[in-house]
Scaffold this active site. Structure first.
Site, PDB file in Angstrom:
ATOM      1  N   PRO A  11      -2.348   8.445   2.490  1.00 36.29           N
ATOM      2  CA  PRO A  11      -3.550   7.604   2.534  1.00 36.29           C
ATOM      3  C   PRO A  11      -3.614   6.697   1.324  1.00 36.29           C
ATOM      4  CG  PRO A  11      -4.084   9.831   3.197  1.00 36.29           C
ATOM      5  CD  PRO A  11      -2.654   9.852   2.724  1.00 36.29           C
ATOM      6  N   CYS A  12      -3.970   5.427   1.560  1.00 38.98           N
ATOM      7  CA  CYS A  12      -3.752   4.403   0.542  1.00 38.98           C
ATOM      8  C   CYS A  12      -5.036   3.812  -0.024  1.00 38.98           C
ATOM      9  CB  CYS A  12      -2.915   3.278   1.145  1.00 38.98           C
ATOM     10  SG  CYS A  12      -3.675   2.522   2.604  1.00 38.98           S
ATOM     11  N   GLN A  13      -6.203   4.408   0.291  1.00 37.65           N
ATOM     12  CA  GLN A  13      -7.442   3.749  -0.111  1.00 37.65           C
ATOM     13  C   GLN A  13      -7.560   3.566  -1.612  1.00 37.65           C
ATOM     14  OE1 GLN A  13      -7.097   6.068   2.152  1.00 37.65           O
ATOM     15  NE2 GLN A  13      -8.351   5.664   3.952  1.00 37.65           N
TER      16      GLN A  13
END
Length: 422
Positions: free
Chosen positions: A88-90
């Protein structure tokens, strides 16, 4: 390294989502017997599309290499060709707050821990290009140093790949770190293709969803589709054997238009959309209107339940004064029409926007096969259609299906603690 039953190399997906990486690797000639996915809704959709793949429905932070081998029924002596995943890249994304202490950033360390435990010949780590910006470069340098610590090397210089160079009509740039065991040959990044398909190539054979009254409340209907008008559309509809590549065939109904629930735009919005020239942004909503001869802007996932469950803006169709459907998003992303997403627009759009486009994943997987010296083979098995209830479950139902607690409350609590500490 290969599945003894059909001589297909084995890959393990650590952040499966709906299955973009998994599909690309399957199409290239891999088997993916296990995938890890914490979101129970994504996990149910993944199981629908990949019935031979067993899901571990929890975070990789609570998963060990030994557990993965046990679920995959792999002995300690059986080798794994590739470990793949996009964390996940948030916390890294230029679209978000880029929180350096976002707990999701720590998943990178667990990805590398599992690489060290599973000892694959190769790994593929995907993330947003924001990880390469000045603010995050120290973290990227730490990641690269950690890769060396576990006795792996990466293709250097690393590259940001644009999916439009690998066969889809979408501008989508992502960082790919591709690593090899120190005793394995390094492969090359896949070479870009010439002349990407256009939005017209991807969408022109799909009927206008607004022709069908039933698509107001439901996302599927029987439709009479014309013969594919171009090579890309033929691939998406698996109109010939080439559309299956080296993957498993699926039982499906080509006449069933799926994931096409309509959006009820106001007449005011429709008038604004109609006045917006293709290839420009509508000045009020800032929605991009597709150009039939061009490519799509980056399709995004929107926010998850921890951030308020907002659907990311979808582009305006080049021909019709409306936003595109999830199925049209899937076409622009390289997912074939047999592939199904969650029945709602929010989950469906999230699953497309979060995924690696399968054609790009397939291009990378093909380079790994070359480095392994393995000639891909197509399986003879055709997989039956899954239980369609898996495509309609809300988070609580999906969590009950997997026998787990819904991760939403846990994620909210962790994020709240992280924010208060910053």
């Amino acid at each position: 390294m290969a599945n003894a039953e059909n001589n297909r190399p084995i890959a393990i997906d650590l952040f499966a989502g709906a299955g973009g990486l998994c599909l690309g690797f399957e199409q290239a000639g891999f088997d993916v017997p296990v995938a890890v996915e914490i979101d129970p809704v994504h996990a149910t959709v993944h199981q629908f599309n990949f019935p031979l793949c067993k899901i571990i429905p929890r975070s990789i932070t609570k998963t060990t290499g030994q557990q993965i081998r046990a679920v995959a029924k792999l002995s300690a002596q059986q080798s794994i060709a590739a470990v793949i995943g996009g964390a996940p890249c948030q916390g890294f994304s230029a679209m978000g707050p880029r929180l350096s202490n976002d707990p999701r950033n720590r998943l990178v360390e667990d990805f590398l821990r599992l690489v060290a435990e599973l000892q694959p010949s190769y790994f593929v780590f995907e993330n947003v290009r924001g990880l390469t910006c000045d603010r995050n470069r120290p973290l990227l340098d730490i990641i690269i140093s950690r890769i060396a610590d576990i006795n792996y090397q990466i293709i250097y210089p690393w590259k940001i790949l644009n999916a439009c160079d690998y066969g889809i009509p979408q501008n989508r740039e992502r960082l790919f770190l591709i690593g090899a065991k120190s005793n394995k040959p390094l492969l090359s990044y896949p070479q870009p293709l010439q002349n990407p398909p256009t939005c017209h190539d991807a969408l022109s054979d799909l009927p206008n969803a607004e022709q069908f009254q039933q698509l107001i409340a439901h996302g599927e209907t029987l439709a009479s589709l014309p013969k594919p008008r171009n090579f890309y559309a033929a691939l998406m509809r698996c109109y010939s054997e080439q559309g299956w590549y080296y993957g498993y065939r699926r039982q499906w109904n080509p006449a069933l238009l799926t994931n096409s629930i309509r959006t009820n735009h106001s007449q005011t919005s429709r008038d604004r959309f109609a006045r917006t020239p293709p290839g420009t942004r509508e000045p009020i909503s800032h929605f991009f209107r597709l150009s039939p001869d061009g490519i799509c802007n980056t399709l995004r996932a929107g926010t998850d339940s921890a951030r308020g469950s907002f659907t990311s803006p979808r582009p305006i169709h080049y021909q019709y004064p409306r936003c595109i459907t999830v199925r049209e998003m899937a076409r622009l992303h390289g997912f074939p029409d047999w592939f199904r997403f969650h029945s709602t627009k929010w989950h469906g759009a999230r699953q497309v926007g979060n995924s690696v486009p399968p054609p790009l994943a397939r291009a990378i997987a093909t380079e790994i096969l070359k480095a392994l010296g393995h000639a891909p083979t197509a399986p003879h098995k055709t997989l039956s259609a899954g239980n369609e209830q898996l495509l309609t479950m809300v988070a609580s139902e999906a969590a009950n299906y997997w026998g787990i607690q819904s991760p939403i409350r846990q994620r909210n609590r962790v994020l709240a603690q992280s924010t208060s500490a910053s």
